[in-house]
Design a protein around this motif. Structure first.
Motif, PDB file in Angstrom:
ATOM      1  N   VAL A  37       6.879   7.223  -0.450  1.00 27.92           N
ATOM      2  CA  VAL A  37       5.570   7.450  -1.047  1.00 27.92           C
ATOM      3  C   VAL A  37       4.578   6.791  -0.199  1.00 27.92           C
ATOM      4  O   VAL A  37       4.873   5.682   0.231  1.00 27.92           O
ATOM      5  CB  VAL A  37       5.385   7.105  -2.607  1.00 27.92           C
ATOM      6  CG1 VAL A  37       3.778   7.390  -3.164  1.00 27.92           C
ATOM      7  CG2 VAL A  37       6.263   7.761  -3.537  1.00 27.92           C
ATOM      8  N   ARG A  38       3.444   7.100   0.024  1.00 34.78           N
ATOM      9  CA  ARG A  38       2.469   6.504   0.979  1.00 34.78           C
ATOM     10  C   ARG A  38       0.967   6.269   0.254  1.00 34.78           C
ATOM     11  O   ARG A  38       0.741   7.031  -0.636  1.00 34.78           O
ATOM     12  CB  ARG A  38       2.397   7.142   2.270  1.00 34.78           C
ATOM     13  CG  ARG A  38       1.481   8.627   2.391  1.00 34.78           C
ATOM     14  CD  ARG A  38       1.909   9.188   3.669  1.00 34.78           C
ATOM     15  NE  ARG A  38       1.105  10.404   3.881  1.00 34.78           N
ATOM     16  CZ  ARG A  38       1.044  11.116   4.932  1.00 34.78           C
ATOM     17  NH1 ARG A  38       1.735  10.792   5.873  1.00 34.78           N
ATOM     18  NH2 ARG A  38       0.394  12.360   4.917  1.00 34.78           N
ATOM     19  N   GLN A  39       0.433   5.448   0.736  1.00 37.28           N
ATOM     20  CA  GLN A  39      -1.066   5.150   0.163  1.00 37.28           C
ATOM     21  C   GLN A  39      -1.936   4.867   1.366  1.00 37.28           C
ATOM     22  O   GLN A  39      -2.008   3.856   2.087  1.00 37.28           O
ATOM     23  CB  GLN A  39      -1.321   4.186  -0.740  1.00 37.28           C
ATOM     24  CG  GLN A  39      -2.503   3.967  -1.467  1.00 37.28           C
ATOM     25  CD  GLN A  39      -2.633   2.690  -2.382  1.00 37.28           C
ATOM     26  OE1 GLN A  39      -1.919   1.831  -2.349  1.00 37.28           O
ATOM     27  NE2 GLN A  39      -3.525   2.944  -3.471  1.00 37.28           N
ATOM     28  N   LEU A  45      -2.036   7.500  -4.238  1.00 34.99           N
ATOM     29  CA  LEU A  45      -0.508   7.631  -3.783  1.00 34.99           C
ATOM     30  C   LEU A  45      -0.313   9.021  -3.389  1.00 34.99           C
ATOM     31  O   LEU A  45      -0.848   9.957  -3.997  1.00 34.99           O
ATOM     32  CB  LEU A  45       0.528   7.190  -4.901  1.00 34.99           C
ATOM     33  CG  LEU A  45       0.113   5.637  -5.315  1.00 34.99           C
ATOM     34  CD1 LEU A  45       0.878   5.297  -6.531  1.00 34.99           C
ATOM     35  CD2 LEU A  45       0.715   4.873  -4.179  1.00 34.99           C
ATOM     36  N   TYR A  95       5.743   3.212   0.953  1.00 40.18           N
ATOM     37  CA  TYR A  95       6.556   2.532  -0.054  1.00 40.18           C
ATOM     38  C   TYR A  95       7.849   3.560  -0.320  1.00 40.18           C
ATOM     39  O   TYR A  95       7.595   4.571  -0.199  1.00 40.18           O
ATOM     40  CB  TYR A  95       6.075   2.597  -1.229  1.00 40.18           C
ATOM     41  CG  TYR A  95       4.627   1.913  -1.682  1.00 40.18           C
ATOM     42  CD1 TYR A  95       3.675   2.371  -1.389  1.00 40.18           C
ATOM     43  CD2 TYR A  95       4.695   0.477  -1.704  1.00 40.18           C
ATOM     44  CE1 TYR A  95       2.232   1.779  -1.402  1.00 40.18           C
ATOM     45  CE2 TYR A  95       3.562  -0.349  -2.008  1.00 40.18           C
ATOM     46  CZ  TYR A  95       2.408   0.377  -2.121  1.00 40.18           C
ATOM     47  OH  TYR A  95       1.185  -0.192  -2.026  1.00 40.18           O
ATOM     48  N   TRP A 109      10.160   0.294  -6.923  1.00 36.72           N
ATOM     49  CA  TRP A 109       9.578   0.517  -5.837  1.00 36.72           C
ATOM     50  C   TRP A 109       9.324  -0.858  -4.969  1.00 36.72           C
ATOM     51  O   TRP A 109       9.734  -2.084  -5.531  1.00 36.72           O
ATOM     52  CB  TRP A 109       7.880   0.808  -5.895  1.00 36.72           C
ATOM     53  CG  TRP A 109       7.466   1.950  -6.773  1.00 36.72           C
ATOM     54  CD1 TRP A 109       7.828   2.250  -7.950  1.00 36.72           C
ATOM     55  CD2 TRP A 109       6.516   2.953  -6.674  1.00 36.72           C
ATOM     56  NE1 TRP A 109       7.280   3.303  -8.461  1.00 36.72           N
ATOM     57  CE2 TRP A 109       6.431   3.697  -7.410  1.00 36.72           C
ATOM     58  CE3 TRP A 109       5.901   3.076  -5.226  1.00 36.72           C
ATOM     59  CZ2 TRP A 109       5.675   4.993  -7.273  1.00 36.72           C
ATOM     60  CZ3 TRP A 109       5.009   4.400  -5.018  1.00 36.72           C
ATOM     61  CH2 TRP A 109       5.081   5.187  -6.193  1.00 36.72           C
TER      62      TRP A 109
ATOM     63  N   HIS B  40      -0.694  -0.390 -10.513  1.00 33.55           N
ATOM     64  CA  HIS B  40      -0.486  -0.780  -9.254  1.00 33.55           C
ATOM     65  C   HIS B  40      -1.659  -2.043  -9.241  1.00 33.55           C
ATOM     66  O   HIS B  40      -2.589  -1.840  -9.094  1.00 33.55           O
ATOM     67  CB  HIS B  40      -0.809   0.084  -8.246  1.00 33.55           C
ATOM     68  CG  HIS B  40      -0.443  -0.009  -6.923  1.00 33.55           C
ATOM     69  ND1 HIS B  40      -1.154   0.360  -5.882  1.00 33.55           N
ATOM     70  CD2 HIS B  40       0.251  -1.101  -6.381  1.00 33.55           C
ATOM     71  CE1 HIS B  40      -0.758  -0.159  -4.669  1.00 33.55           C
ATOM     72  NE2 HIS B  40       0.224  -1.175  -4.951  1.00 33.55           N
ATOM     73  N   TYR B  89      -2.034   5.103 -11.835  1.00 27.46           N
ATOM     74  CA  TYR B  89      -1.936   6.320 -11.368  1.00 27.46           C
ATOM     75  C   TYR B  89      -0.921   7.285 -12.203  1.00 27.46           C
ATOM     76  O   TYR B  89       0.148   6.858 -12.647  1.00 27.46           O
ATOM     77  CB  TYR B  89      -1.036   6.378  -9.899  1.00 27.46           C
ATOM     78  CG  TYR B  89      -2.132   5.711  -8.931  1.00 27.46           C
ATOM     79  CD1 TYR B  89      -2.090   4.434  -8.695  1.00 27.46           C
ATOM     80  CD2 TYR B  89      -3.016   6.606  -8.026  1.00 27.46           C
ATOM     81  CE1 TYR B  89      -2.929   3.853  -7.798  1.00 27.46           C
ATOM     82  CE2 TYR B  89      -3.585   5.975  -7.054  1.00 27.46           C
ATOM     83  CZ  TYR B  89      -3.628   4.490  -6.896  1.00 27.46           C
ATOM     84  OH  TYR B  89      -4.438   4.104  -5.976  1.00 27.46           O
ATOM     85  N   CYS B  91       1.560  10.831 -12.229  1.00 25.38           N
ATOM     86  CA  CYS B  91       2.252  11.704 -11.387  1.00 25.38           C
ATOM     87  C   CYS B  91       3.090  12.796 -12.040  1.00 25.38           C
ATOM     88  O   CYS B  91       3.471  12.463 -13.144  1.00 25.38           O
ATOM     89  CB  CYS B  91       3.209  10.916 -10.649  1.00 25.38           C
ATOM     90  SG  CYS B  91       4.436  11.667  -9.212  1.00 25.38           S
TER      91      CYS B  91
END
Lengths: 119, 110
Positions: A37-39, A45, A95, A109, B40, B89, B91
């Motif tokens: 997963v990226r940010q 995200l 991540y 994570w 987060h 977040y 999902c």
């Protein structure tokens, strides 16, 4: 305890390649599927890719399909992301995250590694 | 896949309750009861708070709860505490074996 440690990030020019690694410890790696997963900076995200625990199935977001390849080495407890033809919009913190088989959430994570694509 | 829609920010005082919405489509939230929520703190690893719409992982406070109605999922935090201040977040699992995240909501505890 469970640890996922990403590495391999850095500054790379557009069009070049980079390989990220995610070292797993504290759990039985080969029994878990894994995601990337990226940010992007200042953004939310974004799911990138997944691979099943035995490596027999993988899937990708449309934004990276054909350029990125997810793989794993269960003998080394390590997940990889090979990133080719990198673009500025791939700049992000990447991540890795694990998921138990048959589930659809990101259970645990890592802290991420920063990839910057810039000339 | 378009990102799920979350409010950019919410705020509340200690002890109050807040709810964060997460709106998707019939291709994700509306079809699959597989919405998860993540807390987060910038610079740290995201943390799973809710999965499969309303289930809490071991160790997550029962002040956190999740629900869904139609194409919209919600995260409610009751008895707000200072340490709840973070980005949240949602999902959802989606068609074609993919996942889609919301844009994130910044929670401020006043």
């Amino acid at each position: 305890q469970v640890q996922l440690v990403e590495s391999g990030g850095g500054v790379v020019q557009p069009g070049r390649s980079l390989r990220l690694s995610c070292a797993a410890s504290g759990f039985t790696f080969f029994t878990y599927g894994m995601h990337w997963v990226r940010q992007a900076p200042g953004k939310g995200l974004e799911w990138v890719a997944l691979i099943w625990n035995d490596g027999t199935n993988e899937n990708y977001a449309d934004s990276v399909k054909g350029r990125f390849t997810i793989s794993r080495d269960n003998s080394r407890n390590t997940l990889y992301l090979q990133m080719n033809s990198l673009r500025a919009e791939d700049t992000a913190v990447y991540y890795c995250a694990r998921f138990p088989g048959g589930t659809y959430h990101f259970e645990y994570w890592g802290q991420g590694t920063l990839v910057t694509v810039s000339s | 896949q378009s990102a799920l829609t979350q409010p950019a920010s919410v705020s509340g005082s200690p002890g109050q309750s807040i709810t964060i919405s997460c709106t998707g489509t019939s291709s994700d939230v509306g079809t699959y009861n597989l919405v998860s929520w993540y807390q987060h703190h910038p610079g740290e690893a995201p943390k799973l708070m809710i999965y499969e719409g309303s289930k809490r992982p071991s160790g997550v406070s029962n002040r956190f709860s999740g629900s869904k109605s139609g194409n919209t999922a919600s995260l409610t935090i009751s008895g707000l505490q200072a340490e709840d201040e973070a980005d949240y977040y949602c999902c959802s699992y989606a068609d074609s074996g993919t996942w889609v995240f919301g844009g994130g909501t910044k929670l401020t505890v006043l």
